[in-house]
Design an enzyme around this catalytic site. Structure first.
Site, mmCIF file in Angstrom:
data_model
loop_
_atom_site.group_PDB
_atom_site.id
_atom_site.type_symbol
_atom_site.label_atom_id
_atom_site.label_comp_id
_atom_site.label_asym_id
_atom_site.label_seq_id
_atom_site.Cartn_x
_atom_site.Cartn_y
_atom_site.Cartn_z
ATOM 1 N N ASN A 125 -1.938 2.290 5.886
ATOM 2 C CA ASN A 125 -1.118 1.012 5.423
ATOM 3 C C ASN A 125 -0.858 0.115 6.627
ATOM 4 O O ASN A 125 -0.484 0.613 7.802
ATOM 5 C CB ASN A 125 0.456 1.412 5.031
ATOM 6 C CG ASN A 125 0.404 2.306 3.889
ATOM 7 O OD1 ASN A 125 -0.935 2.190 2.954
ATOM 8 N ND2 ASN A 125 1.446 2.783 3.178
ATOM 9 N N GLY A 126 -0.554 -1.207 6.469
ATOM 10 C CA GLY A 126 -0.375 -2.008 7.439
ATOM 11 C C GLY A 126 -1.509 -2.763 7.847
ATOM 12 O O GLY A 126 -2.525 -3.020 7.183
ATOM 13 N N CYS A 179 0.883 -1.414 0.097
ATOM 14 C CA CYS A 179 -0.092 0.035 -0.033
ATOM 15 C C CYS A 179 0.970 1.365 -0.114
ATOM 16 O O CYS A 179 1.910 1.407 0.473
ATOM 17 C CB CYS A 179 -0.828 0.051 1.265
ATOM 18 S SG CYS A 179 -1.822 -1.292 1.407
ATOM 19 N N LYS A 213 12.534 -16.142 -9.724
ATOM 20 C CA LYS A 213 12.108 -15.000 -10.943
ATOM 21 C C LYS A 213 11.217 -15.713 -11.893
ATOM 22 O O LYS A 213 10.263 -14.886 -12.485
ATOM 23 C CB LYS A 213 13.536 -14.741 -11.771
ATOM 24 C CG LYS A 213 14.449 -13.698 -11.128
ATOM 25 C CD LYS A 213 14.298 -12.376 -10.986
ATOM 26 C CE LYS A 213 13.472 -11.933 -9.902
ATOM 27 N NZ LYS A 213 14.393 -11.770 -8.630
ATOM 28 N N GLU A 240 17.311 -18.591 -6.969
ATOM 29 C CA GLU A 240 16.920 -17.065 -7.436
ATOM 30 C C GLU A 240 16.306 -17.303 -8.707
ATOM 31 O O GLU A 240 15.159 -16.525 -9.215
ATOM 32 C CB GLU A 240 18.172 -16.163 -7.518
ATOM 33 C CG GLU A 240 18.046 -14.879 -8.418
ATOM 34 C CD GLU A 240 16.969 -14.062 -7.532
ATOM 35 O OE1 GLU A 240 16.260 -14.344 -6.651
ATOM 36 O OE2 GLU A 240 16.674 -13.031 -8.482
ATOM 37 N N GLU A 279 7.648 -15.769 -10.169
ATOM 38 C CA GLU A 279 6.814 -14.693 -9.857
ATOM 39 C C GLU A 279 6.526 -13.960 -10.982
ATOM 40 O O GLU A 279 5.572 -13.166 -11.110
ATOM 41 C CB GLU A 279 7.826 -13.759 -8.736
ATOM 42 C CG GLU A 279 9.027 -13.153 -9.417
ATOM 43 C CD GLU A 279 9.683 -12.224 -8.323
ATOM 44 O OE1 GLU A 279 9.078 -11.531 -7.377
ATOM 45 O OE2 GLU A 279 10.806 -12.152 -8.515
ATOM 46 N N TRP A 311 -3.005 -2.529 -1.568
ATOM 47 C CA TRP A 311 -2.737 -3.970 -1.606
ATOM 48 C C TRP A 311 -3.422 -4.952 -0.651
ATOM 49 O O TRP A 311 -3.253 -4.783 0.565
ATOM 50 C CB TRP A 311 -1.405 -4.314 -1.393
ATOM 51 C CG TRP A 311 -0.716 -5.649 -1.943
ATOM 52 C CD1 TRP A 311 -0.450 -5.977 -3.166
ATOM 53 C CD2 TRP A 311 -0.231 -6.678 -0.929
ATOM 54 N NE1 TRP A 311 0.010 -7.433 -3.058
ATOM 55 C CE2 TRP A 311 0.226 -7.548 -1.691
ATOM 56 C CE3 TRP A 311 -0.392 -6.863 0.641
ATOM 57 C CZ2 TRP A 311 0.788 -9.195 -1.065
ATOM 58 C CZ3 TRP A 311 0.120 -8.112 1.214
ATOM 59 C CH2 TRP A 311 0.445 -9.213 0.205
ATOM 60 N N LYS A 364 6.376 -4.558 -4.306
ATOM 61 C CA LYS A 364 7.661 -4.373 -4.290
ATOM 62 C C LYS A 364 8.248 -4.003 -3.017
ATOM 63 O O LYS A 364 9.231 -4.656 -2.597
ATOM 64 C CB LYS A 364 7.964 -3.091 -5.273
ATOM 65 C CG LYS A 364 9.399 -2.624 -5.270
ATOM 66 C CD LYS A 364 9.930 -3.563 -6.197
ATOM 67 C CE LYS A 364 11.680 -3.209 -6.277
ATOM 68 N NZ LYS A 364 12.223 -4.478 -6.811
ATOM 69 N N HIS A 422 18.132 -37.344 -3.637
ATOM 70 C CA HIS A 422 17.401 -37.629 -2.461
ATOM 71 C C HIS A 422 16.076 -37.335 -2.446
ATOM 72 O O HIS A 422 15.254 -37.249 -1.218
ATOM 73 C CB HIS A 422 18.089 -36.643 -1.258
ATOM 74 C CG HIS A 422 19.626 -37.151 -1.281
ATOM 75 N ND1 HIS A 422 20.195 -38.308 -0.642
ATOM 76 C CD2 HIS A 422 20.510 -36.522 -1.509
ATOM 77 C CE1 HIS A 422 21.336 -38.338 -0.525
ATOM 78 N NE2 HIS A 422 21.917 -37.275 -1.156
ATOM 79 N N ARG A 464 5.407 -0.180 -5.659
ATOM 80 C CA ARG A 464 5.210 -1.106 -4.675
ATOM 81 C C ARG A 464 4.216 -1.945 -4.677
ATOM 82 O O ARG A 464 4.052 -3.155 -3.988
ATOM 83 C CB ARG A 464 4.743 -0.091 -3.646
ATOM 84 C CG ARG A 464 5.953 0.899 -2.884
ATOM 85 C CD ARG A 464 5.206 1.939 -2.182
ATOM 86 N NE ARG A 464 4.892 1.571 -1.067
ATOM 87 C CZ ARG A 464 5.471 1.800 0.171
ATOM 88 N NH1 ARG A 464 6.688 2.556 0.017
ATOM 89 N NH2 ARG A 464 5.206 1.466 1.398
#
Ligand code: M6R
Length: 606
Positions: free
Chosen positions: A99-100, A2, A483, A479, A486, A74, A601, A502, A27
């Protein structure tokens, strides 16, 4: 995550609010809204989806007013809908953005409903509007209302509130979520971070946890919890006008991949002292006294930490523990074995990382913030800051910040190793000079876009993919998988090559894409054997390797080659084709590359 913006005392402020929201777009969000105040009424527009929808609505029905609030949401509590979008207005009298997470919202809401308050949304945030309404209705002024609301709420928050009868007065407060107040000339501004304000003013006040402030066109009065006035200095932030510009690229991510030679070179410069040798923010004596390091980070930054563990333990012989930030403080870690905590964060705002760093600091560890955003909360709270100089990263998928983090961490590992006497000054300078060659090697690797494109096209129909790496390339495999998933929403997992037998090898079926990372290092032979095992079971081996190691896997189905590189730099260089592959796969699939679904973000909730 947010974003909050606010303006106090500027004619026709709606356009300015929208501009500031655009600067916070990176964000991540799923709805947005703006409220302004004229005379004794609020005018509000909210929209689901991208800011374009809000902008269209505002063009059709412009909002007048000298003061107002804007928000990108968000979703946390309550689905993505217009009625859950912020701002929230209580009884046409109080407007808020938040926000939060207000953790005790259910209890507060029940109490307020008992007193006759009518709620219009499913959000936790709306309780703030009603709490302020109750305060004002009982005759409190802005300062008292701020103190009272802060005493009622639990959780993490940054908020901004206005009362319809008090033009040019805004009440803002924060705990753990970032909030900045911009002081202009006869106008004041509020933003989730200085980025939202950089085009409006460079004079910024950062609130501390549990501070609140009454903001007017003349400035801001800041109070601590309980209502005691407190002095918070006005800091001058860097202007960053160009940051919403894609510079001719189709996506911020594409631009940021191309900016990596500069990101690495600038970060290296920041880690190089006046006399030309490697230097860190920790004095030599401090480096020498480090006997254990805990690394705290999330997502891609966590994978940077994992790469650094290989470097630091191998070069400096100092033990390193890599912690997923969201797990760290809750598992009650034994901290005595470590003397320093390195919190790694591009944004400097990830709440998980911030909380983990605070926990480590309270346990007596020296905290170092490795951050890309100057002035961010982690940068301000860490004992020392080790900056990456990647420049603003707007694409949700981290690219240049990762390679810049790796650059800074390698410099740190080498400086630490030399200070501890584990390597001599000659070896330190040798590695330093190798790092100097990295920007140009990355530059050459960027030429792989056209070669990787058909490969990416072929991946668009894959249901799943595996990424394999051994030793220091294992975190790069993690990584790579992050990538791909997402950005293109293809299921992907990263494994240590040697771990396949294994269990995960059972996943292999005919044609399963296996993206294999390989360097000419001491584990190359073993890593090649692990790939042979996957190939024998039908995997399609896509080898990403330096030129001279390619022959070790002559059974690979496809090969992407980067220039030959010293093994110590291989994780940085091999990251680049992996980023390009994920970018092009997403592009070919037509997903939202810069703002993938459900992601933000800057993740400012736990
Ligand atoms: O800003 P931070 O480095 O603290 O962010 C951590 C993660 O949220 C971030 O790396 C995330 O995993 C990215 N989307 C990865 O591309």
């Amino acid at each position: 995550m947010c974003g909050i913006v606010g303006v106090v005392g500027l004619d026709d402020c709606a356009e300015t609010l929208l501009d500031s929201l655009k600067r916070l777009e990176y964000r991540g969000y799923d709805s947005s809204g703006i409220v302004t105040q004229t005379g004794t009424t609020f005018n509000m527009t909210r929209a689901v989806g991208k800011l374009g929808a809000l902008s269209t609505a505002l063009r059709e029905t412009p909002l007048q007013g000298r003061s107002g609030l804007g928000h990108t949401r968000w979703a946390t509590h309550g689905g993505v809908s217009e009625r859950n979008a912020h701002p929230h207005i209580a009884d046409q009298k109080v407007a808020i953005v938040h926000n939060g997470i207000i953790e005790n919202h259910a209890k507060l809401r029940a109490e307020l409903e008992d007193k006759g308050h009518k709620f219009a949304s499913e959000t936790d945030s709306e309780v703030l509007a009603h709490l302020f309404l109750a305060c004002f209705d009982s005759g409190m002024d802005a300062k008292k209302a701020g103190a009272h609301v802060l005493s009622q709420i639990e959780g993490t928050f940054a908020f901004s509130a206005m009362h319809v009868d008090q033009p040019d007065v805004m009440i803002v407060g924060r705990n753990a979520s970032p909030l900045a107040i911009g002081i202009g000339d006869g106008t004041s501004f509020v933003g989730s971070d200085a980025v939202a304000l950089a085009h409006l003013t460079r004079n910024v006040i950062y609130l501390k946890d549990n501070d609140y402030a009454v903001v007017t066109p003349e400035g801001a009065e800041v109070f601590e919890v309980g209502g005691r006035p407190v002095n918070r200095e006005v800091v001058i932030v860097a202007a960053s006008q160009g940051m919403v510009d894609k510079g001719g690229y189709r996506h911020f991510m594409e631009k940021e991949i191309h900016e990596q030679p500069d990101a690495v070179a600038h970060t290296l410069a920041a880690m190089t002292g006046a006399e030309g040798t490697l230097s860190t923010p920790l004095a030599r004596e401090e480096l020498r006294s480090i006997d254990g390091i805990v690394m705290l980070a999330a997502g891609t930054s966590h994978y940077a930490a994992m790469v650094a563990r290989y470097w630091i333990e191998a070069l400096a012989r100092v033990p390193v523990s890599c912690e997923v930030a969201s797990e760290y403080r809750y598992r009650k870690p034994v901290t005595g074995a470590y003397s320093a905590a390195v919190a790694i964060s591009q944004s400097g705002e990830s709440l998980d990382t911030l909380m983990a760093m605070r926990h480590a600091g309270e346990a007596g560890l020296r905290t170092v913030g490795l951050v890309n955003v100057p002035g961010s909360t982690i940068a301000r709270e860490a004992d020392l800051v080790m900056p990456t100089r990647a420049g603003p990263e707007i694409g949700v998928a981290s690219t240049k910040a990762f390679t810049a983090q790796l650059t800074a961490l390698l410099c740190f590992a080498v400086a630490l190793a030399e200070a501890k006497g584990a390597i001599n000054a000659k070896r330190r300078d040798e590695i330093h000079s190798l790092i100097h060659g990295l920007p140009s090697m990355i530059g050459k690797t960027l030429g792989l876009f056209d070669e990787i494109r058909p490969l990416a096209h072929s991946l668009t129909t894959a249901r799943s993919a595996l990424y394999l790496g051994r030793d220091v390339l294992f975190p790069v495999a993690l990584e790579g998988a992050l990538k791909l998933k997402e950005l293109s929403y293809i299921h992907a997992e990263g494994f240590a090559s040697g771990e396949m037998k294994h269990g995960p090898i059972a996943l292999i079926e005919d044609g399963l894409p296996v993206i294999a990372l390989l360097a000419a290092d001491e584990v190359m032979g073993k890593a090649a054997s692990n790939l042979q095992e996957a190939s024998a079971r039908g995997a399609r081996i896509i080898l990403v390797t330096e030129d001279r190691a390619a022959t070790a896997v002559d059974f690979a189905d496809e090969i992407v080659r980067v220039p030959n590189v010293d093994p110590i730099l291989a994780p940085i260089l091999l990251t680049v084709p992996v980023q390009i592959l994920a970018y092009l796969t997403a592009f070919e699939k037509g997903t939202d590359v810069d703002q993938p679904r459900n992601l933000a973000k800057s993740v400012t909730v736990e």
